[in-house]
Design a protein around this motif. Structure first.
Motif, PDB file in Angstrom:
ATOM      1  N   THR A  44       0.827  -1.209   0.000  1.00 18.94           N
ATOM      2  CA  THR A  44       0.000   0.000   0.000  1.00 18.94           C
ATOM      3  C   THR A  44       0.854   1.249   0.000  1.00 18.94           C
ATOM      4  O   THR A  44       0.610   2.206  -0.751  1.00 18.94           O
ATOM      5  CB  THR A  44      -0.941   0.000   1.220  1.00 18.94           C
ATOM      6  OG1 THR A  44      -1.782  -1.153   1.166  1.00 18.94           O
ATOM      7  CG2 THR A  44      -1.795   1.257   1.241  1.00 18.94           C
ATOM      8  N   GLU A  45       1.898   1.240   0.843  1.00 18.56           N
ATOM      9  CA  GLU A  45       2.781   2.403   0.933  1.00 18.56           C
ATOM     10  C   GLU A  45       3.571   2.606  -0.362  1.00 18.56           C
ATOM     11  O   GLU A  45       3.811   3.744  -0.786  1.00 18.56           O
ATOM     12  CB  GLU A  45       3.735   2.242   2.111  1.00 18.56           C
ATOM     13  CG  GLU A  45       3.067   2.305   3.469  1.00 18.56           C
ATOM     14  CD  GLU A  45       2.387   0.997   3.892  1.00 18.56           C
ATOM     15  OE1 GLU A  45       1.779   0.975   4.973  1.00 18.56           O
ATOM     16  OE2 GLU A  45       2.466   0.004   3.121  1.00 18.56           O
ATOM     17  N   PHE A  46       3.960   1.489  -0.986  1.00 17.05           N
ATOM     18  CA  PHE A  46       4.701   1.605  -2.242  1.00 17.05           C
ATOM     19  C   PHE A  46       3.818   2.196  -3.338  1.00 17.05           C
ATOM     20  O   PHE A  46       4.244   3.071  -4.100  1.00 17.05           O
ATOM     21  CB  PHE A  46       5.220   0.227  -2.658  1.00 17.05           C
ATOM     22  CG  PHE A  46       6.088   0.242  -3.884  1.00 17.05           C
ATOM     23  CD1 PHE A  46       7.261   0.983  -3.924  1.00 17.05           C
ATOM     24  CD2 PHE A  46       5.729  -0.491  -5.012  1.00 17.05           C
ATOM     25  CE1 PHE A  46       8.062   0.994  -5.063  1.00 17.05           C
ATOM     26  CE2 PHE A  46       6.527  -0.490  -6.144  1.00 17.05           C
ATOM     27  CZ  PHE A  46       7.698   0.262  -6.173  1.00 17.05           C
ATOM     28  N   ARG A  47       2.585   1.736  -3.407  1.00 20.99           N
ATOM     29  CA  ARG A  47       1.636   2.302  -4.373  1.00 20.99           C
ATOM     30  C   ARG A  47       1.474   3.807  -4.146  1.00 20.99           C
ATOM     31  O   ARG A  47       1.478   4.604  -5.103  1.00 20.99           O
ATOM     32  CB  ARG A  47       0.262   1.639  -4.224  1.00 20.99           C
ATOM     33  CG  ARG A  47       0.136   0.259  -4.865  1.00 20.99           C
ATOM     34  CD  ARG A  47      -1.214  -0.348  -4.511  1.00 20.99           C
ATOM     35  NE  ARG A  47      -1.493  -1.575  -5.242  1.00 20.99           N
ATOM     36  CZ  ARG A  47      -2.221  -1.645  -6.344  1.00 20.99           C
ATOM     37  NH1 ARG A  47      -2.769  -0.534  -6.833  1.00 20.99           N
ATOM     38  NH2 ARG A  47      -2.415  -2.788  -6.958  1.00 20.99           N
ATOM     39  N   ALA A  48       1.331   4.191  -2.886  1.00 18.67           N
ATOM     40  CA  ALA A  48       1.131   5.605  -2.566  1.00 18.67           C
ATOM     41  C   ALA A  48       2.349   6.431  -2.971  1.00 18.67           C
ATOM     42  O   ALA A  48       2.212   7.540  -3.508  1.00 18.67           O
ATOM     43  CB  ALA A  48       0.859   5.770  -1.067  1.00 18.67           C
ATOM     44  N   PHE A  49       3.540   5.900  -2.743  1.00 14.57           N
ATOM     45  CA  PHE A  49       4.749   6.639  -3.115  1.00 14.57           C
ATOM     46  C   PHE A  49       4.828   6.835  -4.619  1.00 14.57           C
ATOM     47  O   PHE A  49       5.166   7.926  -5.100  1.00 14.57           O
ATOM     48  CB  PHE A  49       6.003   5.918  -2.621  1.00 14.57           C
ATOM     49  CG  PHE A  49       7.273   6.585  -3.066  1.00 14.57           C
ATOM     50  CD1 PHE A  49       7.769   7.680  -2.385  1.00 14.57           C
ATOM     51  CD2 PHE A  49       7.957   6.138  -4.191  1.00 14.57           C
ATOM     52  CE1 PHE A  49       8.923   8.322  -2.814  1.00 14.57           C
ATOM     53  CE2 PHE A  49       9.117   6.766  -4.629  1.00 14.57           C
ATOM     54  CZ  PHE A  49       9.600   7.863  -3.924  1.00 14.57           C
ATOM     55  N   LEU A  50       4.542   5.792  -5.386  1.00 10.65           N
ATOM     56  CA  LEU A  50       4.596   5.919  -6.839  1.00 10.65           C
ATOM     57  C   LEU A  50       3.673   7.032  -7.328  1.00 10.65           C
ATOM     58  O   LEU A  50       4.029   7.805  -8.232  1.00 10.65           O
ATOM     59  CB  LEU A  50       4.217   4.592  -7.501  1.00 10.65           C
ATOM     60  CG  LEU A  50       5.151   3.401  -7.278  1.00 10.65           C
ATOM     61  CD1 LEU A  50       4.624   2.173  -8.024  1.00 10.65           C
ATOM     62  CD2 LEU A  50       6.569   3.706  -7.705  1.00 10.65           C
ATOM     63  N   ALA A  51       2.496   7.107  -6.719  1.00  9.24           N
ATOM     64  CA  ALA A  51       1.538   8.138  -7.118  1.00  9.24           C
ATOM     65  C   ALA A  51       1.998   9.530  -6.678  1.00  9.24           C
ATOM     66  O   ALA A  51       1.986  10.483  -7.466  1.00  9.24           O
ATOM     67  CB  ALA A  51       0.165   7.823  -6.536  1.00  9.24           C
ATOM     68  N   GLU A  52       2.405   9.644  -5.414  1.00  9.75           N
ATOM     69  CA  GLU A  52       2.786  10.960  -4.866  1.00  9.75           C
ATOM     70  C   GLU A  52       4.021  11.527  -5.549  1.00  9.75           C
ATOM     71  O   GLU A  52       4.130  12.742  -5.775  1.00  9.75           O
ATOM     72  CB  GLU A  52       3.021  10.833  -3.364  1.00  9.75           C
ATOM     73  CG  GLU A  52       1.762  10.536  -2.571  1.00  9.75           C
ATOM     74  CD  GLU A  52       2.068  10.081  -1.153  1.00  9.75           C
ATOM     75  OE1 GLU A  52       3.261  10.097  -0.764  1.00  9.75           O
ATOM     76  OE2 GLU A  52       1.118   9.702  -0.441  1.00  9.75           O
ATOM     77  N   ALA A  53       4.981  10.664  -5.872  1.00 10.66           N
ATOM     78  CA  ALA A  53       6.225  11.118  -6.495  1.00 10.66           C
ATOM     79  C   ALA A  53       6.124  11.225  -8.013  1.00 10.66           C
ATOM     80  O   ALA A  53       7.063  11.673  -8.660  1.00 10.66           O
ATOM     81  CB  ALA A  53       7.375  10.178  -6.116  1.00 10.66           C
ATOM     82  N   GLY A  54       4.991  10.827  -8.569  1.00 10.56           N
ATOM     83  CA  GLY A  54       4.814  10.896 -10.017  1.00 10.56           C
ATOM     84  C   GLY A  54       5.773  10.003 -10.774  1.00 10.56           C
ATOM     85  O   GLY A  54       6.329  10.390 -11.808  1.00 10.56           O
ATOM     86  N   ILE A  55       5.953   8.773 -10.273  1.00  6.79           N
ATOM     87  CA  ILE A  55       6.903   7.838 -10.886  1.00  6.79           C
ATOM     88  C   ILE A  55       6.327   7.277 -12.181  1.00  6.79           C
ATOM     89  O   ILE A  55       5.198   6.781 -12.216  1.00  6.79           O
ATOM     90  CB  ILE A  55       7.244   6.692  -9.915  1.00  6.79           C
ATOM     91  CG1 ILE A  55       7.878   7.246  -8.629  1.00  6.79           C
ATOM     92  CG2 ILE A  55       8.163   5.676 -10.587  1.00  6.79           C
ATOM     93  CD1 ILE A  55       9.166   7.992  -8.823  1.00  6.79           C
ATOM     94  N   HIS A  56       7.126   7.337 -13.255  1.00  9.57           N
ATOM     95  CA  HIS A  56       6.692   6.840 -14.557  1.00  9.57           C
ATOM     96  C   HIS A  56       7.273   5.473 -14.896  1.00  9.57           C
ATOM     97  O   HIS A  56       6.744   4.775 -15.770  1.00  9.57           O
ATOM     98  CB  HIS A  56       7.086   7.823 -15.659  1.00  9.57           C
ATOM     99  CG  HIS A  56       6.447   9.161 -15.527  1.00  9.57           C
ATOM    100  ND1 HIS A  56       7.052  10.222 -14.903  1.00  9.57           N
ATOM    101  CD2 HIS A  56       5.223   9.609 -15.937  1.00  9.57           C
ATOM    102  CE1 HIS A  56       6.253  11.277 -14.936  1.00  9.57           C
ATOM    103  NE2 HIS A  56       5.133  10.928 -15.551  1.00  9.57           N
ATOM    104  N   ALA A  57       8.384   5.091 -14.241  1.00 13.08           N
ATOM    105  CA  ALA A  57       9.018   3.801 -14.503  1.00 13.08           C
ATOM    106  C   ALA A  57       9.852   3.422 -13.289  1.00 13.08           C
ATOM    107  O   ALA A  57      10.340   4.291 -12.558  1.00 13.08           O
ATOM    108  CB  ALA A  57       9.896   3.851 -15.753  1.00 13.08           C
ATOM    109  N   VAL A  58      10.020   2.118 -13.075  1.00 16.08           N
ATOM    110  CA  VAL A  58      10.782   1.608 -11.935  1.00 16.08           C
ATOM    111  C   VAL A  58      11.866   0.672 -12.445  1.00 16.08           C
ATOM    112  O   VAL A  58      11.580  -0.297 -13.172  1.00 16.08           O
ATOM    113  CB  VAL A  58       9.873   0.856 -10.935  1.00 16.08           C
ATOM    114  CG1 VAL A  58      10.713   0.239  -9.805  1.00 16.08           C
ATOM    115  CG2 VAL A  58       8.822   1.801 -10.369  1.00 16.08           C
ATOM    116  N   LEU A  59      13.102   0.966 -12.058  1.00 13.19           N
ATOM    117  CA  LEU A  59      14.250   0.121 -12.403  1.00 13.19           C
ATOM    118  C   LEU A  59      14.770  -0.490 -11.110  1.00 13.19           C
ATOM    119  O   LEU A  59      15.242   0.210 -10.219  1.00 13.19           O
ATOM    120  CB  LEU A  59      15.336   0.949 -13.082  1.00 13.19           C
ATOM    121  CG  LEU A  59      16.577   0.209 -13.564  1.00 13.19           C
ATOM    122  CD1 LEU A  59      16.212  -0.874 -14.574  1.00 13.19           C
ATOM    123  CD2 LEU A  59      17.584   1.186 -14.174  1.00 13.19           C
TER     124      LEU A  59
END
Length: 241
Positions: A51-66
């Motif tokens: 849940t926290e990881f999902r929230a971070f991706l949204a809040e930080a505007g992450i477009h891709a994860v390496l």
């Protein structure tokens, strides 16, 4: 494009250097207390869960994860891949090739830490190059002298009888490892099949000294995109935009 770089390896450091000036956030899980600096902004500490990881991706505007974490960070990689798949975020794992035995190596592959006790006789001196996080899995090695090397000074006593900590920060040369194994009287070496040149020096030293090695098998690879090299990882980033 904002890239999240899950770091913690030499590959991650090289990727960070190559991506200086780009919109990149690196994340370190906090396993090492004073990690080597990275060339991009760093977020320290784990995310706490899906849940926290999902929230971070949204809040930080992450477009891709390496994902350039350790090959044995299986839970982090699997969770990250699953969340990215669910959200439609491009994901790639950087997974360097595993080591393979050479002439003169005395390797035995084991599936779990607990399997080591079936191979190592009582009274033997065992050098654990697997890190402190896996140490509880070797509790059934009581009755041997167990030496666990870790980067940070220990925060408490060794978790089972007959063990001791050895503090050391890599890299270690072949000469360093050879001298260390001789000084300690190492009978068995236990390692994870991390791959890569930097940490292979202990295997070279073991080969030269005729020390048998228990090789902890890698986690089974998941069904997600992966590359083996820094160059391929940077190519993937370029294709992501």
């Amino acid at each position: 494009m904002t890239l999240l770089l899950l770091a913690g390896t030499g590959e991650a450091r090289a990727i960070a250097v190559a991506l200086q000036g780009r919109d990149v956030i690196a994340s370190l899980a906090g396993v090492t207390r004073e990690p080597e600096p990275l060339a991009v902004p760093v977020r320290q500490g784990g995310f706490g869960g899906e849940t926290e990881f999902r929230a971070f991706l949204a809040e930080a505007g992450i477009h891709a994860v390496l994902d350039a974490t350790h090959p044995y960070a299986a839970r982090i990689t699997a969770r990250s891949a699953a969340v990215c798949a669910a959200l439609g975020v491009p994901f790639c794992q950087v997974l360097r090739p595993a080591w393979v035995p050479e002439a003169g190596d005395l390797w035995t592959e084991i599936a779990t830490e607990a399997d080591a006790a079936a191979h190592i006789p009582l009274g033997a001196t065992v050098f654990l190059g697997t890190g402190r996080q896996s140490l509880p899995g070797f509790a059934n090695l009581a009755g041997r002298r167990v030496i666990c090397r870790q980067i940070d000074p220990p925060e408490g006593p060794f978790p089972f009888a007959g063990g001791e900590f050895l503090v050391g920060r890599p890299p270690f040369s072949v000469a360093d490892e050879t001298a260390l194994f001789r000084r300690l009287g190492v009978d068995w070496l236990v390692v994870k099949n991390a791959g890569g040149q930097a940490s292979a020096t202990k295997l070279t030293a073991a080969r030269a000294l005729g020390i048998p090695v228990l090789m902890l098998a890698r986690p089974a690879p998941g069904d997600w995109h992966r590359v083996e090299t820094v160059t391929a990882a940077l190519d993937w980033v370029g294709r992501c935009g």
